[in-house]
Design an enzyme around this catalytic site. Structure first.
Site, mmCIF file in Angstrom:
data_model
loop_
_atom_site.group_PDB
_atom_site.id
_atom_site.type_symbol
_atom_site.label_atom_id
_atom_site.label_comp_id
_atom_site.label_asym_id
_atom_site.label_seq_id
_atom_site.Cartn_x
_atom_site.Cartn_y
_atom_site.Cartn_z
ATOM 1 N N GLY A 47 0.701 -1.176 -0.010
ATOM 2 C CA GLY A 47 -0.075 -0.202 0.031
ATOM 3 C C GLY A 47 0.836 1.493 0.026
ATOM 4 C CG HIS A 48 3.394 2.188 3.510
ATOM 5 N ND1 HIS A 48 3.236 0.928 4.003
ATOM 6 C CD2 HIS A 48 2.622 3.190 4.216
ATOM 7 C CE1 HIS A 48 2.857 1.348 5.518
ATOM 8 N NE2 HIS A 48 2.356 2.452 5.196
#
Length: 285
Positions: free
Chosen positions: A35-36
């Site tokens: 996600g990051h």
């Protein structure tokens, strides 16, 4: 090749040398997952320079929360960013500001708190009363330190995103906020640094969260009675801190002006508290 800075002094020197470049910011607490990385990748595509901050912010943790055990994995994080950078065809610059101490962000004598107001006092704010003041204070500091033009956040923390947008509007901060979609694993669980706290059985139990949200989404889209379903879930399962259908613009009850709903929830699997949400257009069908 990425540039890494651990002191504000060194970072300031680097930032002051950037003149006309378009700068993107991805604020993180490290322990990076896909996600990051999706946020960093988006920023590298859209900007000349991307600044990733890695800082476990003490101000957003309550006295009984997991600040001390929150995973700090800087070497692994830098390796993940470097691997992603190699896959980007254009030669874009990535700088990482990973403060070596809290004092790099909060100098001795620092006493200012940025508080947005009523939106910070419900849902996550009712469970973690000082959390959002800590978030907005550190984000404001990161905005002023990096002087970025656009900042990237994940939709999983939807209330946080709205609060940051409100702070930017109220304080007339010259930065654009870009909210990126939730990244999920193959089973549908939203990626989170806290997922690693889950045992195998708790991870299976945690799937109740996204599965329930998807069920509500289907009820809304097919114009069935989702309110009774939600009421029954909350009445019969005490693992939910909250499960609500709200206006996605303000996290208030939907009104005639609502254009988009957000199904927002907090769910406990074992001792781990997980957040998730799904956006649904009002006229979906």
């Amino acid at each position: 090749m990425i540039k890494v800075f651990t002191t504000k002094k060194d970072f300031d020197h680097y930032r002051n040398a950037l003149k006309s470049e378009k700068i993107g910011l991805v604020p993180t607490m490290g322990n990076l997952h896909k996600g990051h990385i999706s946020l960093i990748e988006k920023s590298t595509v859209e900007n000349d320079v991307t600044i990733v901050t890695i800082f476990v912010n003490p101000k957003q943790f309550g006295p009984n929360e997991d600040f001390d055990k929150y995973p700090r994995t800087l070497d692994e994080d830098l390796a993940k960013i470097s691997a992603m950078a190699l896959l980007i065809s254009a030669q874009k610059e990535i700088a990482v500001f990973a403060p070596g101490s809290n004092e790099e962000i909060y100098p001795q004598g620092f006493s200012t708190t940025i508080s947005v107001g009523p939106m910070t006092q419900k849902f996550e704010g009712s469970v973690r009363p000082t959390h959002f003041d800590g978030v907005t204070t550190v984000v404001y500091r990161l905005f002023t330190i990096t002087r970025a033009h656009i900042a990237y956040f994940g939709q999983k923390d939807v209330q946080q995103c709205l609060i940051i947008k409100k702070m930017v509007k109220d304080l007339d901060i010259k930065i654009k906020i870009h909210i990126m979609p939730i990244v999920r694993n193959a089973e549908g669980l939203a990626l989170s640094s806290r997922n690693q706290y889950l045992s195998e059985s708790e991870r299976a139990e945690a799937l109740t969260l996204p599965q329930t949200l998807v069920k509500i989404e289907k009820l809304i889209r097919t114009k069935q009675d989702y309110k009774t379903f939600v009421s029954d879930v909350l009445k019969n399962d005490k693992r939910w801190d909250y499960l609500e259908i709200l206006d996605s613009d303000n996290m208030e009850a939907p009104s005639a002006k609502t254009q988009e709903l957000v199904i927002v929830a907090a769910f406990r699997s074992g001792t781990t508290r997980l957040l998730d949400n799904i956006l649904v257009p009002v006229h979906a069908g």
